[in-house]
Write an enzyme that holds these catalytic residues in place. Structure first.
Site, PDB file in Angstrom:
ATOM      1  N   SER A 108       0.864  -1.166   0.019  1.00 55.33           N
ATOM      2  CA  SER A 108       0.084  -0.054   0.161  1.00 55.33           C
ATOM      3  C   SER A 108       0.821   1.167   0.029  1.00 55.33           C
ATOM      4  O   SER A 108       2.114   1.196   0.434  1.00 55.33           O
ATOM      5  CB  SER A 108      -0.910  -0.089   1.340  1.00 55.33           C
ATOM      6  OG  SER A 108      -1.599  -1.201   1.239  1.00 55.33           O
TER       7      SER A 108
HETATM    8  N1  SAH Z   1      -0.602  -4.761   3.881  1.00 54.61           N
HETATM    9  C1  SAH Z   1       0.106  -5.424   2.699  1.00 54.61           C
HETATM   10  C2  SAH Z   1      -0.859  -4.967   1.469  1.00 54.61           C
HETATM   11  C3  SAH Z   1      -1.190  -6.239   0.852  1.00 54.61           C
HETATM   12  S1  SAH Z   1      -2.014  -5.968  -0.503  1.00 54.61           S
HETATM   13  C4  SAH Z   1       1.475  -4.606   2.599  1.00 54.61           C
HETATM   14  O1  SAH Z   1       1.834  -3.878   3.314  1.00 54.61           O
HETATM   15  O2  SAH Z   1       2.117  -5.110   1.630  1.00 54.61           O
HETATM   16  C5  SAH Z   1      -3.731  -7.134  -0.083  1.00 54.61           C
HETATM   17  C6  SAH Z   1      -3.082  -8.612   0.186  1.00 54.61           C
HETATM   18  O3  SAH Z   1      -4.392  -9.052   0.667  1.00 54.61           O
HETATM   19  C7  SAH Z   1      -2.505  -9.398  -0.681  1.00 54.61           C
HETATM   20  O4  SAH Z   1      -1.509  -9.918  -0.399  1.00 54.61           O
HETATM   21  C8  SAH Z   1      -3.943 -10.431  -0.901  1.00 54.61           C
HETATM   22  O5  SAH Z   1      -3.286 -11.786  -1.367  1.00 54.61           O
HETATM   23  C9  SAH Z   1      -4.540 -10.343   0.433  1.00 54.61           C
HETATM   24  N2  SAH Z   1      -5.626 -11.187   0.293  1.00 54.61           N
HETATM   25  C10 SAH Z   1      -6.697 -11.007  -0.601  1.00 54.61           C
HETATM   26  N3  SAH Z   1      -8.070 -11.670  -0.188  1.00 54.61           N
HETATM   27  C11 SAH Z   1      -7.528 -12.307   0.975  1.00 54.61           C
HETATM   28  C12 SAH Z   1      -8.256 -13.096   1.941  1.00 54.61           C
HETATM   29  N4  SAH Z   1      -9.520 -13.513   1.907  1.00 54.61           N
HETATM   30  N5  SAH Z   1      -7.614 -13.551   3.047  1.00 54.61           N
HETATM   31  C13 SAH Z   1      -6.358 -13.129   3.375  1.00 54.61           C
HETATM   32  N6  SAH Z   1      -5.659 -12.217   2.292  1.00 54.61           N
HETATM   33  C14 SAH Z   1      -6.213 -11.929   1.295  1.00 54.61           C
END
Ligand code: SAH
Length: 202
Positions: A58
């Protein structure tokens, strides 16, 4: 001024983040350690970046804003849904007592866990799983953060919040709102913060 300090000054302080704990955590953690080599020179830019598997780390301001909204204390237990690179996880781990993070994509869960371990975070546990279910065995939580956009508020997450607990989550599909919920006297108080654009919770 180095790139990290410049990021905090121009993107975080200038936009009104005031929580000292959040600011100090951002100043401490090198975002470049959470992106791939080919993106290291953009690590402090004012935007999300690809982390593989079609996912993104993000934008720094959004990480700061969501963390500030959680109003964390040093003895809090936090649940994160969407570990991704582990950058947001590390910020939480700097401030709170314990962080539990659930990631759907196996490779990301494994690499984030490894990275956080190498960086010395002993108060973090990552598991591969579906975030819609939260992590009941580790709850209830003082704060829950969801870093992918959900079409609706997952029921399980509400059940895993403590009295007075805070939940920050982007809600929507193409157009999304960052929402802050507080669980108080068996009622959920919700407040819309700003429009956002996250990858979907799947
Ligand atoms: N906080 C992270 C941003 C990740 S983007 C950072 O700082 O890098 C969102 C993430 O949510 C992705 O890695 C994606 O794989 C995950 N995601 C999507 N759907 C999900 C679900 N149902 N359960 C767990 N993780 C999920």
């Amino acid at each position: 001024m180095n790139k990290l300090k410049l990021m905090v000054n121009t993107q975080i302080l200038a936009r009104g983040i005031t929580d000292k704990k959040v600011i100090n955590a951002l100043l401490k953690i090198k975002r470049e350690l959470f992106v791939r080599d080919s993106f290291k020179n953009q690590a402090y830019d004012d935007n999300p970046l690809p982390i593989g598997s079609d996912q993104t780390i993000s934008q720094p301001y959004i990480v700061a804003l969501m963390t500030e909204l959680l109003a964390l204390n040093s003895n809090d237990k936090v649940l994160e849904i969407g570990t991704g690179s582990g950058y947001q996880t590390a910020i939480l781990a700097e401030i709170a007592d314990k962080v539990f993070s659930v990631e759907k994509i196996s490779e990301l869960a494994v690499s984030a866990q490894q990275r956080l371990k190498e960086l010395g975070y002993t108060n973090v546990e990552v598991k591969e799983g579906n975030g819609y279910n939260g992590w009941a065995e580790k709850g209830p939580f003082d704060a829950i953060i969801v870093t992918a956009a959900a079409p609706y508020l997952p029921e399980a997450l509400i059940r895993q919040l403590k009295e007075g607990g805070r939940l920050v989550i982007p809600i929507g599909d193409y157009s999304q709102e960052l929402m802050l919920y507080i669980w108080r006297s068996k009622k959920l108080e919700g407040k819309s913060i700003i429009p956002v654009r996250f990858v979907p919770l799947v």
